[in-house]
Design an enzyme around this catalytic site. Structure first.
Site, short mmCIF file in Angstrom:
data_model
loop_
_atom_site.label_atom_id
_atom_site.label_comp_id
_atom_site.label_asym_id
_atom_site.label_seq_id
_atom_site.Cartn_x
_atom_site.Cartn_y
_atom_site.Cartn_z
N LYS A 53 52.64 -57.44 -27.37
CA LYS A 53 51.78 -57.08 -26.42
C LYS A 53 50.43 -56.69 -26.74
CE LYS A 53 55.79 -56.26 -23.81
NZ LYS A 53 56.79 -55.71 -23.01
N GLN A 97 58.18 -49.20 -23.16
CA GLN A 97 58.75 -50.48 -23.87
C GLN A 97 60.79 -50.17 -23.32
OE1 GLN A 97 57.99 -53.46 -24.19
NE2 GLN A 97 59.37 -54.08 -24.75
N ASP A 120 55.39 -53.96 -14.95
CA ASP A 120 55.77 -54.03 -15.53
C ASP A 120 56.77 -54.56 -14.45
OD1 ASP A 120 57.00 -54.84 -17.79
OD2 ASP A 120 57.15 -52.37 -18.42
N1 L34 Z 1 59.06 -52.49 -19.79
N2 L34 Z 1 60.53 -53.88 -21.52
C1 L34 Z 1 59.58 -53.90 -20.53
N3 L34 Z 1 58.98 -54.23 -20.31
C2 L34 Z 1 59.42 -56.38 -20.58
O1 L34 Z 1 58.55 -56.67 -20.35
C3 L34 Z 1 60.30 -55.79 -21.57
N4 L34 Z 1 60.81 -57.14 -22.60
C4 L34 Z 1 62.43 -56.97 -23.08
C5 L34 Z 1 62.82 -56.24 -23.93
N5 L34 Z 1 61.82 -55.00 -23.11
C6 L34 Z 1 60.84 -54.65 -22.32
C7 L34 Z 1 60.27 -57.73 -22.90
O2 L34 Z 1 58.26 -57.79 -22.87
C8 L34 Z 1 62.73 -58.25 -23.72
N6 L34 Z 1 60.93 -58.56 -23.18
C9 L34 Z 1 60.38 -59.69 -24.37
C10 L34 Z 1 59.01 -59.84 -24.47
C11 L34 Z 1 58.82 -61.41 -25.84
C12 L34 Z 1 59.28 -61.74 -26.27
C13 L34 Z 1 60.60 -61.55 -25.85
C14 L34 Z 1 61.65 -60.56 -24.87
C15 L34 Z 1 59.00 -63.11 -27.20
O3 L34 Z 1 57.80 -63.07 -27.17
N7 L34 Z 1 59.91 -63.86 -27.98
C16 L34 Z 1 59.29 -64.66 -28.82
C17 L34 Z 1 60.20 -64.73 -29.83
C18 L34 Z 1 59.90 -62.88 -30.39
C19 L34 Z 1 60.48 -62.83 -32.14
O4 L34 Z 1 60.44 -63.13 -32.69
O5 L34 Z 1 61.60 -61.87 -32.41
C20 L34 Z 1 59.94 -66.01 -28.17
O6 L34 Z 1 59.54 -67.14 -28.43
O7 L34 Z 1 60.89 -66.14 -27.11
#
Ligand code: L34
Length: 287
Positions: A53, A97, A120
């Site tokens: 982020k 988060q 959010d």
């Molecule tokens: N307050 N908490 C708050 N807001 C959110 O919007 C989140 N979330 C979830 C967990 N807690 C939170 C996220 O941001 C899950 N989440 C999130 C964000 C980004 C990715 C996955 C979950 C992401 O970029 N995933 C990548 C892989 C990343 C890796 O290699 O671990 C993908 O391509 O899916």
């Protein structure tokens, strides 16, 4: 039929490119969008997401600050920080988060965020606006899912949309957004009696349960559009979704991969919300 892969990475990059231009214009007019991210404790996944982020903010020219608090921080102290950020004019968005450590009441913390800075979309005021169909800051993952469906050319009107998972972050809000696009929505969860009976009738299936590869090919019908919200790290280090991608892609007409599907969209929509929040906070409300 092999499915079309809905490439969240590419779509997210396109959207960020547009936003970059918009941020440039806002800055030239004297408004720099700002995001404060609060992380509590040492959850490794949370650290990765928060890092992404911050990096994305920097890339778009959005001001960001990170507040890392120890796992044993008190609820009062955390809420005190949120109040301070609510009053900081450089900060247009405040994100805490999740998950938070067990001794902290998540609801109380989310309610402490100024709804106008709630990028959010988790504050009850914004959730309420979503329920009644008023314009508001939308939760990032559900909003990203809707854009993926739009870009994939999926017309939701009258379709059977089945959401597996009923979390406040994904399952409930995405169900409301699908409903607002005139889909017939079914929400399934851990107590659903015959899950396959529901998933097999889905024209659009959203899987958001956090169980590695639980949706198998024999649970879906030919031609289904599949959105996989799961991000599950296996013991061998592999990252997989809630959907058995290799099996299901042979029956689906379109499917999102993990990684590279919904995840990149989540962070991109957070940037969108931060820009929107900044623009709304610049113009004083005319009452
Ligand atoms: N307050 N908490 C708050 N807001 C959110 O919007 C989140 N979330 C979830 C967990 N807690 C939170 C996220 O941001 C899950 N989440 C999130 C964000 C980004 C990715 C996955 C979950 C992401 O970029 N995933 C990548 C892989 C990343 C890796 O290699 O671990 C993908 O391509 O899916």
């Amino acid at each position: 039929m092999a499915a079309k892969i809905i490439d969240g990475k590419v779509i997210a990059a396109e959207l960020r490119e547009e936003m970059k231009g918009e941020v440039g214009e806002l800055k030239a007019s004297g408004l720099t969008p700002g995001l404060a991210v609060v992380i509590v404790g040492e959850n490794p996944a949370s650290k990765v997401y928060v890092g992404q982020k911050e990096k994305t903010c920097a890339n778009l020219g959005i001001y960001s600050e990170k507040h890392a608090l120890p796992a044993d921080v008190s609820e009062e102290e955390l809420i005190g920080l949120i109040h301070k950020l609510n009053g900081d004019p450089r900060v247009h968005g405040v994100l805490v988060q999740l998950p938070l450590p067990g001794h902290i009441d998540e609801g109380r913390v989310l309610e402490a965020i100024d709804p106008r800075k709630d990028v959010d979309g988790f504050h009850p005021v914004n959730v309420g606006k979503l329920v009644v169909g008023e314009e508001t800051l939308l939760p990032c993952t559900p909003h990203g899912i809707m854009i993926l469906l739009e870009r994939a050319g999926v017309d939701l009107k009258g379709k059977e949309a089945v959401v597996v998972g009923r979390s406040n972050i994904v399952g409930k809000p995405v169900s409301l957004l699908l409903l607002s696009r005139h889909a017939t929505v079914t929400i399934c969860h851990s107590r659903t009696r015959d899950l396959t009976a529901h998933t097999a009738s889905a024209d659009v299936l959203v899987a958001a349960v956090g169980k590695p590869e639980m949706i198998k090919a024999d649970m879906v019908k030919e031609g289904v559009v599949v959105i996989d919200v799961g991000v599950n790290r296996l013991e061998d280090g592999r990252l997989v979704g809630d959907v058995d991608f290799e099996g299901v892609k042979e029956k689906a007409s379109a499917i999102t991969p993990v990684p590279g599907g919904v995840g990149p969209m989540t962070i991109t929509m957070l940037m969108r919300n931060t820009i929107e929040a900044a623009k709304q906070q610049r113009v004083p409300l005319q009452l």
